[in-house]
Scaffold this active site. Sequence first.
Site, short mmCIF file in Angstrom:
data_model
loop_
_atom_site.label_atom_id
_atom_site.label_comp_id
_atom_site.label_asym_id
_atom_site.label_seq_id
_atom_site.Cartn_x
_atom_site.Cartn_y
_atom_site.Cartn_z
N GLY A 13 0.80 -1.22 0.00
CA GLY A 13 0.00 0.00 0.00
C GLY A 13 0.83 1.27 0.00
O GLY A 13 2.06 1.24 -0.04
N ASP A 36 1.28 -9.16 1.66
CA ASP A 36 0.11 -8.50 1.09
C ASP A 36 -0.79 -9.57 0.50
O ASP A 36 -0.37 -10.72 0.34
CB ASP A 36 0.51 -7.47 0.02
N ARG A 38 -1.84 -9.67 -2.50
CA ARG A 38 -1.42 -9.98 -3.88
C ARG A 38 0.07 -9.71 -4.03
O ARG A 38 0.64 -8.91 -3.28
CB ARG A 38 -2.22 -9.16 -4.89
N ASP A 51 -3.54 -13.09 3.31
CA ASP A 51 -4.85 -12.50 3.54
C ASP A 51 -4.97 -12.33 5.05
O ASP A 51 -4.98 -13.32 5.79
CB ASP A 51 -5.94 -13.44 3.00
N TYR A 140 -14.85 3.49 8.01
CA TYR A 140 -13.40 3.52 8.22
C TYR A 140 -13.08 4.17 9.57
O TYR A 140 -12.32 3.64 10.37
CB TYR A 140 -12.74 4.28 7.08
N LYS A 144 -11.46 2.56 13.01
CA LYS A 144 -10.24 3.10 13.61
C LYS A 144 -10.46 3.47 15.09
O LYS A 144 -9.61 3.20 15.94
CB LYS A 144 -9.74 4.31 12.82
#
Length: 319
Positions: A13, A36, A38, A51, A140, A144
Site C-alpha cells: 500500500g 500483502d 497480492r 490474507d 473507516y 479506527k
Amino acid sequence: MTKKTILITGAGGQIGSVLTKTLRDTYGANSVIATDIRSTELGDGPFELLDVLNGNRLHELVNRYRVTEIYHLAAILSARGEQNPKIAWDINMDSLFNVLDAAKERNLKVFFPSSIAAFGPNTPKVNTPQDTITQPTTVYGISKAAGENWCQYYFLKYGLDVRSVRFPGIIGYQSLPGGGTTDYAVDIYHKAILGEDFTCFLGPDTRLPMLYMDDAIQGVLQLMSAPKDKLSIRTSYNLAGVSFTPAEISAEIQKHHPDFKIHYAPDFRQAIADSWPQSIDDQQARQDWNWQPQFDLARMTADMLSHLQEQYLVGVEKG
C-alpha cells in the site's frame, strides 16, 4: 538479545511500500517480511502472500520467521469503505484481532495506524485535542476508533506493547492514491507534472490536516523506538504536519507550473472531509517522544514535484 524481525501487513500500500523499504534499509532486508494479499514488487527481502483475515496463516508466518514486531497496515480506506461498509468493517476489525491475538501469543510489539477519521462532526475542528469526542460517521473512522480502544485494551489487560498514531492525509510521490478522501493532494501533483488540468472532488476551501510521507515514516520509526515508559497514550497519538485547502495547494503548485489549472466537482467525499478536523494538536507526541515534522506546504510541494518529474522522465526514457 532477541534479533529484531518485522512483519508488515499491507506492505504494497501507499504507506506500506515506503515503510518496508525504510525498515529494510534500517534493519537489513532479511529482517523485514513484507506481506500483502497480492504479489507486489518491493525490492530485496522476503515477501509472503497473506490474507489478513486468515489468522492461521498469520500465526504460521509469525512462528516461521520468529517475528518480534508487526506493523499492521492492511485496511480498507475511507472512500472505498463507504462503498462497501460491511466488508470494510469485517476486514479492518477481524484483521486487527488476528494481529493482536498473534502478538499476544508471542508477546510481540505492534504498530497500528489510526486516522483523523476516528474523529467526527462533533469533534473540535481547529487544533483537535489529543483527548476529545470521537463519534466518526464513516465505517473507516468507526473501525479506527474501535481499533484504538482494542489496542489499549490489549495493553491494559495483557501488557501487549501496542503503539499507534492518528495519521492525517499522507502525501507521497512513491505510490499512487489508494482510495482515501485526502488522496486528492497526491493526485493533484501527478496532474501538474503531466500538464493536465485537475478536477478536485472537494471544494476549494476544504481545509484538512496533511503529513508528508517522509515525516510520516520518521514518526512511525520514532514512536516504535521510543522507550516504553515514555509513552502515555495507548489508544493513538495525534500527529500533525500541515493543514491546507485545495485552493492553497493549487496556488503553491502554480508557483512552479504557472499554467496549472484546477476545477471543482465535489462528490460524496465532501461530506466525509467536512466531518474531519481542519488542524491537529499533537503536543503529546512532541512531549512523549520528541515528534517534530520537517515539511511545510512549500517544501513538500517542491520535493513532490521534483521527484515526480524525475519519475515521469525515467518512464518516458524507458518507453
